[in-house]
Design a protein around this motif. Structure first.
Motif, PDB file in Angstrom:
ATOM      1  N   ALA A 234       3.987 -11.621   5.546  1.00 38.39           N
ATOM      2  CA  ALA A 234       4.584 -12.874   6.011  1.00 38.39           C
ATOM      3  C   ALA A 234       5.771 -13.269   5.143  1.00 38.39           C
ATOM      4  O   ALA A 234       6.717 -13.906   5.613  1.00 38.39           O
ATOM      5  N   ILE A 235       5.743 -12.880   3.870  1.00 39.34           N
ATOM      6  CA  ILE A 235       6.835 -13.204   2.945  1.00 39.34           C
ATOM      7  C   ILE A 235       7.998 -12.243   3.128  1.00 39.34           C
ATOM      8  O   ILE A 235       9.167 -12.644   3.131  1.00 39.34           O
ATOM      9  N   CYS A 236       7.674 -10.953   3.288  1.00 42.11           N
ATOM     10  CA  CYS A 236       8.703  -9.911   3.450  1.00 42.11           C
ATOM     11  C   CYS A 236       8.400  -9.102   4.713  1.00 42.11           C
ATOM     12  O   CYS A 236       7.794  -8.018   4.642  1.00 42.11           O
ATOM     13  N   PRO A 237       8.793  -9.612   5.876  1.00 41.05           N
ATOM     14  CA  PRO A 237       8.450  -8.956   7.149  1.00 41.05           C
ATOM     15  C   PRO A 237       8.952  -7.520   7.265  1.00 41.05           C
ATOM     16  O   PRO A 237       8.334  -6.701   7.963  1.00 41.05           O
ATOM     17  N   ALA A 238      10.060  -7.188   6.600  1.00 40.80           N
ATOM     18  CA  ALA A 238      10.640  -5.850   6.744  1.00 40.80           C
ATOM     19  C   ALA A 238      10.061  -4.831   5.753  1.00 40.80           C
ATOM     20  O   ALA A 238      10.332  -3.627   5.869  1.00 40.80           O
ATOM     21  N   ALA A 239       9.277  -5.291   4.795  1.00 37.54           N
ATOM     22  CA  ALA A 239       8.767  -4.400   3.752  1.00 37.54           C
ATOM     23  C   ALA A 239       7.554  -3.612   4.222  1.00 37.54           C
ATOM     24  O   ALA A 239       6.759  -4.090   5.045  1.00 37.54           O
ATOM     25  N   LYS A 240       7.408  -2.402   3.673  1.00 38.86           N
ATOM     26  CA  LYS A 240       6.186  -1.636   3.852  1.00 38.86           C
ATOM     27  C   LYS A 240       5.257  -2.014   2.703  1.00 38.86           C
ATOM     28  O   LYS A 240       5.646  -1.912   1.537  1.00 38.86           O
ATOM     29  N   ILE A 241       4.053  -2.434   3.040  1.00 36.43           N
ATOM     30  CA  ILE A 241       3.133  -2.944   2.026  1.00 36.43           C
ATOM     31  C   ILE A 241       1.885  -2.081   1.994  1.00 36.43           C
ATOM     32  O   ILE A 241       1.338  -1.731   3.048  1.00 36.43           O
ATOM     33  N   GLU A 242       1.443  -1.717   0.783  1.00 40.70           N
ATOM     34  CA  GLU A 242       0.249  -0.886   0.678  1.00 40.70           C
ATOM     35  C   GLU A 242      -0.495  -1.127  -0.628  1.00 40.70           C
ATOM     36  O   GLU A 242       0.075  -1.592  -1.623  1.00 40.70           O
ATOM     37  N   ILE A 243      -1.781  -0.821  -0.597  1.00 37.65           N
ATOM     38  CA  ILE A 243      -2.616  -0.865  -1.796  1.00 37.65           C
ATOM     39  C   ILE A 243      -2.449   0.458  -2.531  1.00 37.65           C
ATOM     40  O   ILE A 243      -2.499   1.530  -1.916  1.00 37.65           O
ATOM     41  N   VAL A 244      -2.233   0.394  -3.840  1.00 38.19           N
ATOM     42  CA  VAL A 244      -2.088   1.628  -4.624  1.00 38.19           C
ATOM     43  C   VAL A 244      -3.127   1.683  -5.729  1.00 38.19           C
ATOM     44  O   VAL A 244      -3.682   0.657  -6.140  1.00 38.19           O
ATOM     45  N   ASP A 245      -3.378   2.884  -6.196  1.00 38.35           N
ATOM     46  CA  ASP A 245      -4.356   3.118  -7.269  1.00 38.35           C
ATOM     47  C   ASP A 245      -3.761   2.667  -8.596  1.00 38.35           C
ATOM     48  O   ASP A 245      -2.908   3.346  -9.178  1.00 38.35           O
ATOM     49  N   GLY A 246      -4.206   1.524  -9.091  1.00 35.09           N
ATOM     50  CA  GLY A 246      -3.660   0.975 -10.330  1.00 35.09           C
ATOM     51  C   GLY A 246      -3.910   1.845 -11.539  1.00 35.09           C
ATOM     52  O   GLY A 246      -3.109   1.853 -12.478  1.00 35.09           O
ATOM     53  N   GLU A 247      -5.010   2.580 -11.546  1.00 30.02           N
ATOM     54  CA  GLU A 247      -5.301   3.441 -12.689  1.00 30.02           C
ATOM     55  C   GLU A 247      -4.256   4.533 -12.837  1.00 30.02           C
ATOM     56  O   GLU A 247      -3.887   4.905 -13.953  1.00 30.02           O
ATOM     57  N   LEU A 248      -3.761   5.040 -11.715  1.00 25.77           N
ATOM     58  CA  LEU A 248      -2.785   6.127 -11.780  1.00 25.77           C
ATOM     59  C   LEU A 248      -1.385   5.637 -12.130  1.00 25.77           C
ATOM     60  O   LEU A 248      -0.505   6.432 -12.450  1.00 25.77           O
ATOM     61  N   PHE A 249      -1.176   4.328 -12.088  1.00 30.11           N
ATOM     62  CA  PHE A 249       0.092   3.747 -12.522  1.00 30.11           C
ATOM     63  C   PHE A 249       0.016   3.190 -13.946  1.00 30.11           C
ATOM     64  O   PHE A 249       1.057   3.075 -14.604  1.00 30.11           O
ATOM     65  N   SER A 250      -1.157   2.839 -14.421  1.00 33.06           N
ATOM     66  CA  SER A 250      -1.223   2.104 -15.694  1.00 33.06           C
ATOM     67  C   SER A 250      -2.085   2.737 -16.777  1.00 33.06           C
ATOM     68  O   SER A 250      -1.971   2.367 -17.936  1.00 33.06           O
ATOM     69  N   TRP A 251      -2.943   3.686 -16.429  1.00 32.38           N
ATOM     70  CA  TRP A 251      -3.764   4.337 -17.455  1.00 32.38           C
ATOM     71  C   TRP A 251      -2.927   5.457 -18.082  1.00 32.38           C
ATOM     72  O   TRP A 251      -2.491   6.377 -17.386  1.00 32.38           O
ATOM     73  N   TYR A 252      -2.744   5.402 -19.389  1.00 33.05           N
ATOM     74  CA  TYR A 252      -1.804   6.296 -20.059  1.00 33.05           C
ATOM     75  C   TYR A 252      -2.473   7.396 -20.872  1.00 33.05           C
ATOM     76  O   TYR A 252      -1.895   7.942 -21.804  1.00 33.05           O
ATOM     77  N   GLY A 253      -3.707   7.743 -20.494  1.00 36.57           N
ATOM     78  CA  GLY A 253      -4.401   8.841 -21.162  1.00 36.57           C
ATOM     79  C   GLY A 253      -4.509  10.056 -20.270  1.00 36.57           C
ATOM     80  O   GLY A 253      -3.575  10.415 -19.548  1.00 36.57           O
ATOM     81  N   SER A 254      -5.680  10.686 -20.269  1.00 32.90           N
ATOM     82  CA  SER A 254      -5.874  11.925 -19.520  1.00 32.90           C
ATOM     83  C   SER A 254      -5.788  11.737 -18.009  1.00 32.90           C
ATOM     84  O   SER A 254      -5.552  12.707 -17.279  1.00 32.90           O
TER      85      SER A 254
END
Length: 267
Positions: A234-254
């Motif tokens: 509703a805020i950005c009608p033209a955007a593609k919106i999706e849920i992403v795996d936060g661990e794969l973006f923010s976990w910096y180990g193995s």
């Protein structure tokens, strides 16, 4: 036959990623990990039997809870539980832990801290943790594997503008100076909030004005799910919106061993 005592090695004095000099035993046998991604790293380096304490947020691997004592959260340590564990090494992180707690622990135990906002810093952490904990060769192999996977990550020159949200009420995004921002860049995205620092609050009006092509809703720390998609649409009608795996973006180990392949699928 005379009994021969095992050799006694003096402590190693090493420098952590905060530039602090830390004397650690050679090699540590009772490790407390204060960071989920670094806990997983220790287990993946084959050091699980040495990990005696973890936080309540250390959910990987699943056997960590069975083998280790939970010593509180990342920002509220139970000092009595930690003392009972008699650690000879504590591993933490500048951002995920709190200064007062770290200082209290450092007065009594060797505390090694990471400070990570880029992939090279994450790889450096993996190598250093492997070295001080007795798994140098495994850590080097892991860091090399991760580095190669990101080097092979194919991204075109036309970065996709994106906003990455970690929280709701208020909306909070990952911006400049965060590990997530560096991962976005490597995944082929251009962070529309890169002009702001760390994790700014973002109003609906600011998001609409930024007009990102993609809006990525992280699975952690706020548990975004499918029901939130319409709210952002509703805020950005033209955007593609999706849920992403936060661990794969923010976990910096193995866990970084899985990130590059995941990013390639998001494009």
């Amino acid at each position: 036959m005379d009994y021969i005592l095992p050799p006694i090695f003096p402590p190693l004095t090493v420098t952590d990623q905060m530039g602090r000099r830390v004397a650690v035993p050679f090699s540590p046998q009772r490790i407390v990990s204060l960071v989920p991604s670094q806990t997983e790293l220790l287990f993946d380096l084959g050091l699980g039997e040495k990990v005696v304490g973890i936080t309540k947020f250390c959910i990987h691997p699943v056997e960590a809870r069975a083998k280790s004592t939970v010593i509180g959260g990342t920002k509220n340590f139970n000092f009595e539980k930690i003392a009972a564990l008699k650690p000879d090494l504590i591993i933490g992180n500048k951002e995920e832990n709190y200064q007062a707690g770290i200082e209290q622990l450092a007065a009594n135990y060797p505390v090694w801290l990471s400070d990570i906002s880029t992939l090279p810093e994450a790889l450096d952490m993996i190598r250093r943790v492997g070295f001080i904990s007795g798994a140098k060769e495994k850590a080097e192999a892991m860091a090399t594997e991760i580095d190669a996977s990101f080097a092979a990550l194919a991204t075109d020159k036309n970065a996709i503008s994106a906003a990455y949200f970690i929280w709701r009420k208020p909306y909070m995004a990952a911006a400049k100076g965060t590990f997530i921002d560096n991962m976005l860049l490597r995944a082929g995205f251009s962070n529309v909030f890169a002009g702001q620092a760390r994790y700014p609050e973002i109003s609906a009006e600011q998001l609409a004005a930024a007009a990102p092509q993609r809006i990525l809703l992280s699975s952690e720390p706020y548990p975004f799910n499918e029901k939130h998609l319409a709210e952002f649409q509703a805020i950005c009608p033209a955007a593609k919106i999706e849920i992403v795996d936060g661990e794969l973006f923010s976990w910096y180990g193995s866990r970084l061993r899985k990130s590059a392949a995941y990013f390639s699928q998001l494009r």
